[in-house]
Design a protein around this motif. Structure first.
Motif, PDB file in Angstrom:
ATOM      1  N   ARG A 284      60.613  52.018  26.948  1.00  0.00           N
ATOM      2  CA  ARG A 284      61.022  52.836  28.100  1.00  0.00           C
ATOM      3  C   ARG A 284      61.878  54.003  27.613  1.00  0.00           C
ATOM      4  N   LEU A 285      61.458  55.210  27.962  1.00  0.00           N
ATOM      5  CA  LEU A 285      62.255  56.386  27.589  1.00  0.00           C
ATOM      6  C   LEU A 285      63.511  56.409  28.457  1.00  0.00           C
ATOM      7  N   ASP A 286      64.571  56.956  27.913  1.00  0.00           N
ATOM      8  CA  ASP A 286      65.791  57.104  28.698  1.00  0.00           C
ATOM      9  C   ASP A 286      65.880  58.576  29.134  1.00  0.00           C
ATOM     10  N   PRO A 287      65.523  58.884  30.411  1.00  0.00           N
ATOM     11  CA  PRO A 287      65.474  60.283  30.844  1.00  0.00           C
ATOM     12  C   PRO A 287      66.820  60.984  30.691  1.00  0.00           C
ATOM     13  N   ALA A 288      67.923  60.257  30.904  1.00  0.00           N
ATOM     14  CA  ALA A 288      69.231  60.915  30.807  1.00  0.00           C
ATOM     15  C   ALA A 288      69.471  61.374  29.366  1.00  0.00           C
ATOM     16  N   ARG A 289      69.140  60.518  28.391  1.00  0.00           N
ATOM     17  CA  ARG A 289      69.312  60.908  26.976  1.00  0.00           C
ATOM     18  C   ARG A 289      68.387  62.080  26.635  1.00  0.00           C
ATOM     19  N   LEU A 290      67.133  61.964  27.118  1.00  0.00           N
ATOM     20  CA  LEU A 290      66.148  63.026  26.853  1.00  0.00           C
ATOM     21  C   LEU A 290      66.646  64.372  27.396  1.00  0.00           C
ATOM     22  N   ASP A 295      66.623  63.272  20.866  1.00  0.00           N
ATOM     23  CA  ASP A 295      65.198  63.278  20.502  1.00  0.00           C
ATOM     24  C   ASP A 295      64.537  61.953  20.906  1.00  0.00           C
ATOM     25  N   GLU A 296      64.449  61.744  22.222  1.00  0.00           N
ATOM     26  CA  GLU A 296      63.831  60.511  22.729  1.00  0.00           C
ATOM     27  C   GLU A 296      62.348  60.438  22.354  1.00  0.00           C
ATOM     28  N   ALA A 297      61.691  61.615  22.361  1.00  0.00           N
ATOM     29  CA  ALA A 297      60.260  61.632  22.038  1.00  0.00           C
ATOM     30  C   ALA A 297      60.058  61.206  20.584  1.00  0.00           C
TER      31      ALA A 297
END
Ligand SMILES: Nc1ncnc2c1ncn2[C@@H]1O[C@H](COP(=O)(O)OP(=O)(O)O)[C@@H](O)[C@H]1O
Ligand SMILES: O=C(O)[C@@H](O)C(=O)COP(=O)(O)O
Length: 422
Positions: A284-290, A295-297
């Motif tokens: 699960r990506l963390d949108p807040a960090r992104l 560099d969530e991607a």
């Protein structure tokens, strides 16, 4: 080549949904990504679905791109133009269903366009102009919380009127029940009343056949796959198209690593992600960090690279309405949406660079961002995974894709899709 039907879809999942419906109804259909080059060589087909990513862009741009697509289709002799919109009428008061319908209708010299998002196969019905999603009025359905276009009014005559220059009328179910001539007569009467668009009721597939026959007497209509089905049936019934069996030979198995990406925040997709956890590793990506610039991607890609040799993986940004609202309040709705779509596109590109040739994407805007980044020009339509979602084979390379509308598919959609993408 003379096309019986030219279609302009306002997103890529919607386009593959329509291409699937037309193929099942016997029309030889190709889905292009964007407006093709003028000299694109096409196989002998009855319908072309030009996929645009125009649902959530400024109305002026959506009109310009749709006009460009219409010119391309007109130049190939398209007998009728269908503007494919979402079966849940996804749009805002600023557009884009109204402005694009107005423009295509005026360019074609028509006084009125029939409009219906009804698609009974996926439980979208319209009664007295009100759209129902299953048993719920649109404004009480999960679509009220859509991240980009929350739908808070079920009365489509009102919704369309707020975004159109034209006045909007209604073709009610009692008229539809009387058949195509009665619908055509109602359209004529609405023109005399000064209306330029008419929301049409439809509850059953037989209503769509009536609406398709009536719509075909004019040059432009607007609707979801249900109207596509009605138009296809009318084309076959009138003898303008000889029904063809679906093309089952799309090329052999491709094999190798497979991956799924989910950017849809619909209730259906959230459930499908939860179910997939039992079948494959899920990140699960963390949108807040992104959105904070982390560099969530890259991290998700590194995570996937360690696992794709062992089986399919799923990477999801999807979140429930409260989390989405919190991210949007902090970063803005469009900025958040675009940044997450861009991350998904970069992940897709990285996965393909690592050998993935079987890719499932959930979410219309998300699919648009991914397909654009991969530079895929066109698809052939394969077997149906679930209502509204076919398997696609790229025309320029060996790759399977499935582009899933957020709301479509059964609980085990991701596993169901991969089974049909050998
Ligand atoms: N956690 C999240 N918070 C906010 N927005 C999100 C989140 N995850 C995805 N999004 C955005 O929500 C939108 C979902 O739209 P889309 O991909 O078209 O799905 P659907 O098919 O359900 O409409 C995209 O713009 C996506 O980037
Ligand atoms: O008509 C439909 O519901 C779909 O074909 C469609 O347009 C899907 O849009 P998204 O839910 O945004 O993928």
């Amino acid at each position: 080549m003379t096309l019986a039907l030219g279609c302009i879809a306002d997103d890529y999942t919607g386009a593959s949904d329509l291409a699937n419906t037309l193929t099942k109804a016997g029309l030889r259909t190709v889905q292009t990504i964007g407006v093709p080059a003028g000299d694109l060589a096409l196989p002998e087909v009855d319908a072309v679905v030009v996929s645009l990513k125009s649902r959530s862009i400024p109305a002026g741009e959506a009109v310009a791109r749709s006009r460009e697509a219409a010119s391309w289709l007109d130049a190939r002799g398209a007998g009728h133009l269908l503007f494919k919109v979402c079966s849940t009428f996804d749009s805002t008061d600023a557009g884009n269903i109204g402005p694009v319908t107005d423009a295509l209708r005026e360019d074609a010299g028509e006084a009125i366009a029939l409009v219906t998002p009804a698609f009974p196969e996926t439980a979208r019905t319209v009664y007295l102009g009100h759209l129902f999603v299953g048993a719920m009025p649109l404004a009480e359905s999960p679509l009220k919380d859509h991240p980009l276009n929350p739908m808070r009014d079920s009365n489509l005559v009102r919704v369309l009127a707020r975004q159109s220059r034209a006045e909007v009328g209604l073709i009610d179910l009692a008229t539809v029940a009387q058949g195509a001539e009665a619908v055509s007569a109602r359209l004529d009467a609405l023109v005399r009343e000064g209306k330029g668009a008419a929301i049409a009721d439809a509850v059953l597939d037989r209503d769509l056949a009536v609406l398709g026959a009536a719509a075909l007497t004019r040059k432009v209509s607007t609707g979801a796959s249900g109207l596509g089905l009605g138009l296809a049936r009318a084309l076959v019934a009138s003898g303008r198209v000889a029904p063809a069996a679906a093309d089952t030979d799309l090329g052999g198995p491709i094999g190798g690593p497979a991956a799924c990406l989910a950017g849809s925040c619909s209730q259906a997709t959230l459930g499908q992600i939860a179910r997939a956890e039992a079948a494959m590793p899920v990140r699960r990506l963390d949108p807040a960090r992104l959105l904070a610039g982390e560099d969530e991607a890259g991290a998700a890609l590194a995570w996937a690279a360690e696992r794709i040799g062992d089986g399919p993986v799923l990477i999801a940004s999807s979140a429930g309405p409260e989390d989405v609202a919190a991210v949007q309040a902090r970063y803005g709705r469009d900025a958040a949406g675009h940044a997450i779509e861009d991350a998904m596109a970069r992940i897709a590109e990285g996965l393909v660079a690592r050998g993935v040739r079987r890719l499932v994407v959930a979410g219309g805007e998300t699919s648009g961002a991914v397909v654009d980044r991969l530079g895929l020009p066109a698809f052939r339509v394969g077997p149906e995974i679930a209502a509204g979602v076919p398997v696609l084979r790229t025309t320029d390379r060996d790759m399977w894709l499935a582009l899933k509308s957020g709301n479509f598919g059964g609980p085990d959609f991701f596993a169901d899709a991969l089974r049909l993408m050998p």
